[in-house]
Design an enzyme around this catalytic site. Structure first.
Site, mmCIF file in Angstrom:
data_model
loop_
_atom_site.group_PDB
_atom_site.id
_atom_site.type_symbol
_atom_site.label_atom_id
_atom_site.label_comp_id
_atom_site.label_asym_id
_atom_site.label_seq_id
_atom_site.Cartn_x
_atom_site.Cartn_y
_atom_site.Cartn_z
ATOM 1 N N GLU A 57 53.791 39.281 40.690
ATOM 2 C CA GLU A 57 54.293 38.401 41.755
ATOM 3 C C GLU A 57 54.166 36.930 41.398
ATOM 4 O O GLU A 57 55.061 36.133 41.695
ATOM 5 C CB GLU A 57 53.567 38.702 43.075
ATOM 6 N N HIS A 126 50.594 47.355 53.089
ATOM 7 C CA HIS A 126 52.034 47.531 53.307
ATOM 8 C C HIS A 126 52.450 47.230 54.743
ATOM 9 O O HIS A 126 53.570 47.528 55.127
ATOM 10 C CB HIS A 126 52.456 48.962 52.969
#
Lengths: 321, 372
Positions: A57, A126
């Site tokens: 990321e 998540h």
């Protein structure tokens, strides 16, 4: 159309309009993203416009910064909310500050799309709502659509912005369908709006909580309580005028969000509205939020996340003053 | 704490060219340099060491908040700095003052940053593609890699014309090699085969922590794990730095993908003016590197090439003049206007920042004699 389809259509239109627009992320090319938001775009625009990046990321954000320096307009997908933190340093220390550091000689037209929030029964990392971290960072713009129509337009407006935009997509709202007017956005990106009129209590929400607020307002109506709902849409900058106008009418405000309540977007709204509407308030501004705990295992998400009952409990408390 | 058998030298510490199998491919690049160019290398090293000393003095006298010395690293910087072509983009760390000067940045701009007047503020489009300093260690490696990806997408590299094909060079230090961002940059660069040279200045110290704490492996060997060709050079040999960087930039611009250069050098002074190297230096270390001073070595070479005392006196005087000029201009610098706080936070209007700027103006105006 669904919000996922609306985002796909918005991205497609932005890419067709400007060949400097690039999509970058993990699994966004061949697979079309884990939520299929970018489905078909690599086939249409090619591998130099839709990049399946290495799984890193910070690398995605950092190279997007370099591409923006080169004149591109990268749109990065962070696969899930809880995976943004490996990129946090590049977002907050670099992306957010580079226009300032360059004294305007360079701009940073980077969009970071973040599917966020709960209600999908997923594993740890998540289902989180990290928007406050970014709203707290000068130099970033932070928005979150609550409907397919807003998603379609707001993603295009975010891409058109010369500033970095954190674009929080409520993943629990990816699949419900709604009307999308592809001719007109209606209002500018950074504006709040009343999405349901009422007279007794104002509910303020954004992203996934807008539909919850509307649901609560429906239930309250059957019980004879008139609730006004404001969809914030843009968290930074935050357009307080419609909220101020609403609270001046209702005298009561309840803020709804999935994120933990402490030092949150709801806290900021409560503080500002208290400052600006002190003599109109009949009750303290109340927050209905996720608890100040980590997001729990999925079987407990209904305990953690605000629901209509908790919103209405706060409405009742506000009305009791 | 010294060179290894793998360290490439074109110029011995005594200042003589090294002819060997390893140096054969690079020596023609040196032979192609004119006397004028060679002397320019030396001029930049000498003049900028004097500048560096002056800037440290200015900090000690309270005129700068901080100075970041680069004494000892001039060979690595000047050689690689001159190896970059006009079309190349340079992403520095924060110690590459001489490369800034080579690319045309007014040094007072760096002084302003360290006096607390700006965060950098220069426009790379006006400094021959010399980008801003980055203070978070290693972050710029990813920006450089993304920029190099953009060159590929633009089709302005690997066309077969070395005079116009673009490449990127990014600078970082031995401490930065422990940062995740540097590893991620190497991953992305290898994956996209970017036109890019990673230039590691191993000055042996990350503030007070020795390079042995960062790596048990010679750092240039790490590149192989990423699939990137690499080489270790004597960074105090300005000719090795020049020729190896030029060759690797040309390889990168021709489409051969990224390269990695580890330049062994030494930070002869402090990390910044806020630390004290006497607390952590190993005994004998400074002596070793003083004997390998890049300026002394190159002076020996130039004298053997015929440079005379007049030349060395001239550049010494130029250093004095530059130092005096920088001092004069530093003392004349004024604080930035208050509204700079609010400028360029965003490139488009932002109501919160605008409201706070108006509030501050009203607040200041509320005092007796205040101005709105």
């Amino acid at each position: 159309m669904s919000m996922a389809k609306a985002l796909n259509a918005g991205l497609q239109r932005a890419m067709a309009d400007n060949d400097k627009v690039l999509l970058m992320g993990e699994d966004i090319g061949r697979l079309g993203g884990v939520f299929r938001v970018t489905e078909g775009l690599q086939a249409e625009f090619g591998e130099k416009r839709v990049l399946d990046t290495p799984l890193a990321e910070s690398g995605i954000i950092g190279t997007a910064i370099g591409l923006a320096m080169r004149g591109y307009r990268p749109v990065c997908e962070i696969q899930f909310d809880g995976f943004i933190f490996p990129g946090f340093d590049q977002i907050t220390s670099q992306l957010a500050k580079l226009t300032y550091r360059h004294e305007g000689a360079m701009t940073m037209p980077v969009v970071i799309r973040v599917p966020y929030g709960g209600h999908i029964g997923a594993v740890e990392h998540h289902q989180e709502s990290p928007e406050a971290y970014f709203a707290h960072t000068p130099g970033l713009r932070v928005v979150s659509p609550g409907s397919p129509h807003d998603a379609y337009w707001m993603i295009q407006e975010a891409i058109a912005s010369d500033d970095p935009v954190l674009f929080f997509e409520p993943k629990s709202r990816y699949w419900p369908k709604g009307e999308v007017d592809t001719e007109s956005a209606g209002i500018p990106l950074h504006s709040s709006r009343v999405v349901r009129e009422g007279t007794e209590v104002t509910l303020v929400a954004y992203g996934p909580s807008v539909s919850l607020a509307l649901q609560a307002a429906d239930i309250a109506a059957t019980e004879g309580t008139s609730i006004e709902v404001v969809d914030v849409r843009s968290i930074s900058p935050l357009d307080f005028e419609p909220i101020v106008a609403s609270v001046q009418k209702t005298g009561r405000l309840v803020v709804v969000q999935e994120a933990p309540g402490f030092v949150s977007v709801g806290s900021e709204i409560a503080a500002t509205i208290t400052e600006r509407c002190f003599y109109h308030l009949e009750a303290p501004v109340l927050r209905v939020a996720g608890f100040d705990t980590p997001f729990p295992p999925a079987k407990l998400e209904s305990v953690y996340l605000p629901d209509a009952d908790r919103v209405l409990e706060a409405v009742d408390r506000a009305l009791a003053y | 704490m010294a060179y290894t058998p793998a360290t490439l030298q074109l110029l011995s510490p005594a200042g003589e060219l090294v002819a060997s199998e390893e140096t054969a491919e690079y020596l023609p690049l040196i032979e192609a340099l004119s006397d004028e160019q060679l002397r320019e290398f030396h001029r930049q090293m000498v003049v900028m060491r004097r500048f560096d000393v002056e800037a440290s003095n200015l900090q000690r006298q309270g005129q700068l908040a901080l100075w970041i010395p680069s004494v000892g690293q001039e060979g690595a910087q000047v050689g690689s700095g001159f190896a970059a072509k006009a079309q190349d983009h340079i992403f520095p760390a924060y110690r590459e003052h001489v490369i800034a000067r080579i690319r045309g940045l007014d040094l007072i701009t760096i002084i302003e940053m360290l006096r607390g007047i700006s965060h950098g503020g220069w426009d790379p489009a006006k400094t021959n593609n010399f980008h801003l300093y980055t203070l978070v260690i290693g972050s710029q490696a990813l920006h450089a890699t993304g920029y190099a990806m953009g060159m590929q997408f633009d089709g302005t590299t690997a066309t077969g014309n070395p005079d116009t094909d673009e490449a990127v060079i990014v600078y970082f230090g031995d401490g930065a090699t422990s940062q995740g961002d540097v590893s991620e940059a190497l991953v992305f660069a290898a994956s996209y085969q970017t036109p890019q040279v990673f230039f590691l200045q191993n000055n042996h110290w990350a503030i007070s922590v020795p390079v042995t704490r960062q790596s048990r492996t010679p750092l240039y060997l790490r590149a192989a794990g990423f699939g990137i060709p690499s080489i270790q050079i004597d960074g105090n040999d300005v000719l090795a730095s020049y020729a190896v960087t030029a060759a690797n930039l040309d390889a990168a611009r021709s489409g051969e993908g990224p390269r990695f250069i580890e330049a062994l050098t030494y930070r002869m002074g402090a990390h910044t003016t806020s630390d004290d190297p006497t607390k952590y230096r190993e005994p004998g270390e400074l002596e070793f590197w003083t004997a390998n001073d890049p300026i002394i070595r190159f002076e020996n070479y130039l004298r053997a090439q015929g440079a005379d005392d007049a030349f060395f006196a001239e550049i010494a005087q130029e250093g004095e003049d530059l130092a005096a000029d920088v001092r004069r201009r530093t003392l004349a610098l004024e604080a930035p206007p208050a509204d700079k706080v609010f400028r360029n936070v965003y490139s488009e209007p932002h109501p919160l920042v605008q409201a706070q700027e108006r509030w501050l103006a009203d607040y200041e105006a509320s005092f007796e004699g205040g101005q709105s």
